[in-house]
Design an enzyme around this catalytic site. Structure first.
Site, PDB file in Angstrom:
ATOM      1  N   HIS A   1      38.824  50.021  41.005  1.00  0.00           N
ATOM      2  CA  HIS A   1      38.605  49.064  39.909  1.00  0.00           C
ATOM      3  C   HIS A   1      37.103  48.852  39.716  1.00  0.00           C
ATOM      4  CE1 HIS A   1      42.655  47.754  39.027  1.00  0.00           C
ATOM      5  NE2 HIS A   1      42.896  47.282  40.242  1.00  0.00           N
TER       6      HIS A   1
ATOM      7  N   HIS B   1      35.509  51.515  37.772  1.00  0.00           N
ATOM      8  CA  HIS B   1      35.908  51.404  36.361  1.00  0.00           C
ATOM      9  C   HIS B   1      34.958  50.441  35.633  1.00  0.00           C
ATOM     10  CE1 HIS B   1      39.630  50.860  33.487  1.00  0.00           C
ATOM     11  NE2 HIS B   1      38.770  51.747  33.016  1.00  0.00           N
TER      12      HIS B   1
ATOM     13  N   HIS C   1      41.407  50.883  46.764  1.00  0.00           N
ATOM     14  CA  HIS C   1      42.008  50.431  45.506  1.00  0.00           C
ATOM     15  C   HIS C   1      41.018  49.566  44.710  1.00  0.00           C
ATOM     16  CE1 HIS C   1      45.483  49.022  42.988  1.00  0.00           C
ATOM     17  NE2 HIS C   1      44.684  47.974  42.835  1.00  0.00           N
ATOM     18  N   GLU C   2      40.498  48.551  45.360  1.00  0.00           N
ATOM     19  CA  GLU C   2      39.588  47.648  44.648  1.00  0.00           C
ATOM     20  C   GLU C   2      38.288  48.359  44.288  1.00  0.00           C
ATOM     21  OE1 GLU C   2      40.759  45.064  43.425  1.00  0.00           O
ATOM     22  OE2 GLU C   2      42.571  44.976  44.648  1.00  0.00           O
TER      23      GLU C   2
HETATM   24 ZN    ZN Z   1      44.729  46.726  41.152  1.00  0.00          ZN
END
Ligand code: ZN
Length: 679
Positions: free
Chosen positions: A472, A475, A468-469
């Site tokens: 990010h 991104h 998940h991180e």
């Molecule tokens: Zn998040």
């Protein structure tokens, strides 16, 4: 002076990484002071310019302003989160009101807003690129939503409302905390029936923390939920549950019902001052969802199948009650207990069976491999870059053509100087307003370090958090924008979780698990049967989880659609309207719904968790439809329109460019197991 302060000097390390090893807390006061003064000077120069306002001398000038302030703040907040101490915490307390006032003064600067507004009114004749038009639009919205352009009386009232809302929010949170701290349910030895070792240990810790001998349950979610899940004594489950859902709702000094009425009335007034019919309209105008009707549409599309599923789940749990000779109807305090029994019977999953297949190193490699297959990125360890703690690891990220993309810092282990949770942050964001600036991106986790000489083993949830991180992180790393304001993760609130939640999907795939989930001692791949059980267990109890979440989302919206609200009435009416099953209590009952009342972070925004999940499920489906989870054409569109695009376009437009249409809800319903797979 600045020569002695590494925050103010030139950064000469590779990739111009800040000299993290040389920065001391004492350096921040002077650096912040100089940075704020410089920024104030830059803002004054823009606002008082005699030149006719245009994009360059107003918007681009704003984008160029405050560079020293971002430089100092970025370093400071990385340390405040990941490696803090008393000195840094003291600076944090001192700086918070100063920074709030600094930004508030800028956003309410009339001369500055008049220039932005003047450019904004002439936008069509200025020949701006789409990205420039978007930056202008975002600045205009930012200032307008803060109250710029209103008359003095309205501004004064907004300020009063803002101050009152801040203290009501603080009081709300403190009341909930006071109720949590006032309650303790001591457990005698026979009361521990059913509790596994980890829950007994936690109950002993909870008692000890309150200065009691033996075991106890408190009202924090991490204490009461395992108790409800495992405790065999039904009357104790009822007692704990009733106390848990009564937080902030006790009729006494810590009761939050009057606070809610005042909060909702003031938010409504604020929205009307700013020209919106309700607080929900005000909040949602600045999101991908845009309107309350769009949010309701999403919630309704998920509600019906969730309502059907939760009824089936309830029947299955009631069957266990009856089979065990229980002569009672399943109650809210029974749900977690019987669901745990059913979970054990159906999947028989044991954390200690899974962890040996998930060493940290392999999961980091899996995240890198996925980024390589999708986007052609490579990750090379670097030992010559400054770090702030010896546990921090550094990789240089390169693109498919070998071009430098950015620097990735991984800070994986828990330690006392780090706050809890997991997050992505940055020391520098990508932009190219005056030449290419590549990003410095961090992932910070709180994994328990393996014993000396032993590898660190992750739970499946830990591994998912890492993915998940890392999503990010990509991104931020893959950003290809010109303007700082909309580069990288600078997107709207209900869009920002798409790149992260989407990335989690690859971890669940056999293509990744078979290659990377290998036993740390034997190198054997995770047995297929275990992998299947692990993946199948993800849809278990989703009727319950979805229903209790949706109930809170509906209530959140109802509170913010006009006027002062009576909390009990809103809750009762929402339950009645939705025909909420009696056995399911809202995930957060209004008197302790901190997400929406102790601050406005998620006010009229609690839906956004589900909104993002619709996007990520539908986006991953674009890969599944091709039969290849690394399909190069889909990955190319994903890179161009999502991971590299920042906030350069309206999120709906960006999504359609990637997917060819707006997101559909079906993939989410299948992911949560709310419709049958064949459908
Ligand atoms: Zn998040």
């Amino acid at each position: 002076m600045s020569k002695d302060n590494p925050l103010l000097g030139e950064w000469t390390a590779p990739f111009s990484v800040p000299p993290l090893h040389a920065i001391e807390p004492d350096h921040f006061a002077a650096a912040f002071e100089q940075a704020l003064a410089e920024h104030r000077g830059e803002i004054d120069a823009i606002a008082s310019s005699r030149a006719e306002p245009d994009f360059g001398n107003t918007v681009a000038a704003l984008e160029r302003s405050g560079r020293l302030l971002s430089r100092v703040s970025n370093v400071f907040y990385v340390l405040a989160g990941a490696d803090t101490n008393d000195a840094i915490q003291a600076i944090e307390r001192d700086m918070a009101p100063l920074l709030a006032r600094h930004w508030n003064e800028i956003h309410l600067n009339e001369a500055l807003f008049a220039r932005i507004d003047s450019v904004h009114r002439r936008v069509d004749g200025l020949g701006l690129t789409p990205e420039q038009a978007r930056v202008l639009e975002r600045y205009h919205a930012l200032f307008r939503r803060a109250g710029a352009g209103l008359d003095a009386a309205a501004k004064e009232r907004l300020k009063e409302i803002g101050d009152r809302l801040a203290s009501l929010g603080t009081a709300f949170g403190q009341n909930v905390l006071a109720d949590e701290q006032a309650y303790i349910l001591p457990l005698a030895d026979e009361d521990l029936a059913g509790l596994p070792d980890f829950a007994r240990d936690a109950a002993r810790g909870d008692a000890e923390e309150r200065g009691l001998a033996g075991h106890a349950v408190t009202l924090s979610r991490s204490s009461v939920e395992p108790f409800l899940q495992f405790a065999a004594r039904r009357e104790l489950r009822e007692k704990a549950f009733r106390a848990w859902i009564a937080r902030g709702d006790n009729g006494g000094a810590t009761d939050n019902n009057a606070t809610i009425a005042e909060l909702t009335a003031l938010r409504d007034e604020k929205a009307r001052l700013l020209g919106y019919p309700s607080f929900a309209d005000y909040r949602l105008d600045d999101t991908m969802a845009k309107t309350p009707a769009a949010v309701t549409g999403l919630l309704d599309a998920v509600w019906a199948p969730a309502r059907r599923r939760v009824a089936e789940e309830r029947d299955a749990l009631q069957e266990i009650v009856t089979a065990e000779g229980g002569n009672f109807r399943l109650a809210p305090w029974d749900w977690r207990y019987y669901a745990e029994k059913l979970r054990k019977a159906r999947f028989d999953l044991d954390e200690s069976e899974i962890k040996p297949y998930l060493p940290l190193e392999a999961i980091i490699e899996a995240a890198f491999y996925t980024a390589n297959r999708l986007f052609g990125l490579t990750f090379t360890p670097r030992a010559d870059v400054p770090i702030y703690h010896p546990d921090v690891r550094v990789w240089e990220v390169a693109g498919p053509d070998g071009r430098h993309v950015g620097v990735f810092f991984g800070d994986y282990f828990a330690r006392p100087s780090k706050r809890s949770g997991a997050w992505m942050t940055s020391l520098r964001d990508q932009e190219r307003l005056d030449g290419e600036v590549r990003p410095l991106v961090l992932n910070v986790m709180n994994f328990n370090k393996g014993a000396k000489g032993e590898p660190t083993l992750l739970s499946f949830d830990d591994a998912r958090t890492l993915f998940h991180e890392f999503g990010h992180g990509l991104h931020g790393l893959m950003s290809e924008g010109t303007y700082p304001m909309i580069s990288g993760t600078g997107v709207l609130q209900d869009f920002v979780e798409l790149p992260s939640q989407l990335y989690e999907h690859w971890l669940d795939r056999p293509e990744i698990l078979e290659r990377f989930a290998r036993h740390y001692k034997t190198g054997e791949p995770m047995p297929r049967a275990l992998m299947d059980r692990l993946i199948a267990s993800r849809t278990f109890n989703q009727g319950f989880l979805t229903t209790e979440y949706l109930g809170s989302s509906y209530v959140d919206l109802d509170f913010h659609l006009g006027g002062a609200k009576d909390a009990h009435k809103v809750e009762a009416e929402t339950r009645e309207r939705m025909q909420m099953p009696e056995e399911v209590v809202l995930r957060h009952r209004p008197p302790h719904f901190g997400h929406i009342f102790s601050g406005d972070g998620y006010a009229a925004g609690y839906y956004s968790y589900l909104w993002s999940e619709v996007l990520d499920a539908d986006a991953f489906n674009a890969f599944e439809e091709t039969g290849d989870v690394f399909d190069p054409a889909v990955a190319g569109r994903l890179r161009e329109h999502i991971y590299a695009a920042g906030g350069a376009r309206e999120p709906a437009e960006a999504y359609q460019a990637f997917r060819g249409r707006m997101p559909a809800v079906d993939p989410l319903l299948r992911k949560r197991g709310l419709v049958d797979e064949a459908a």
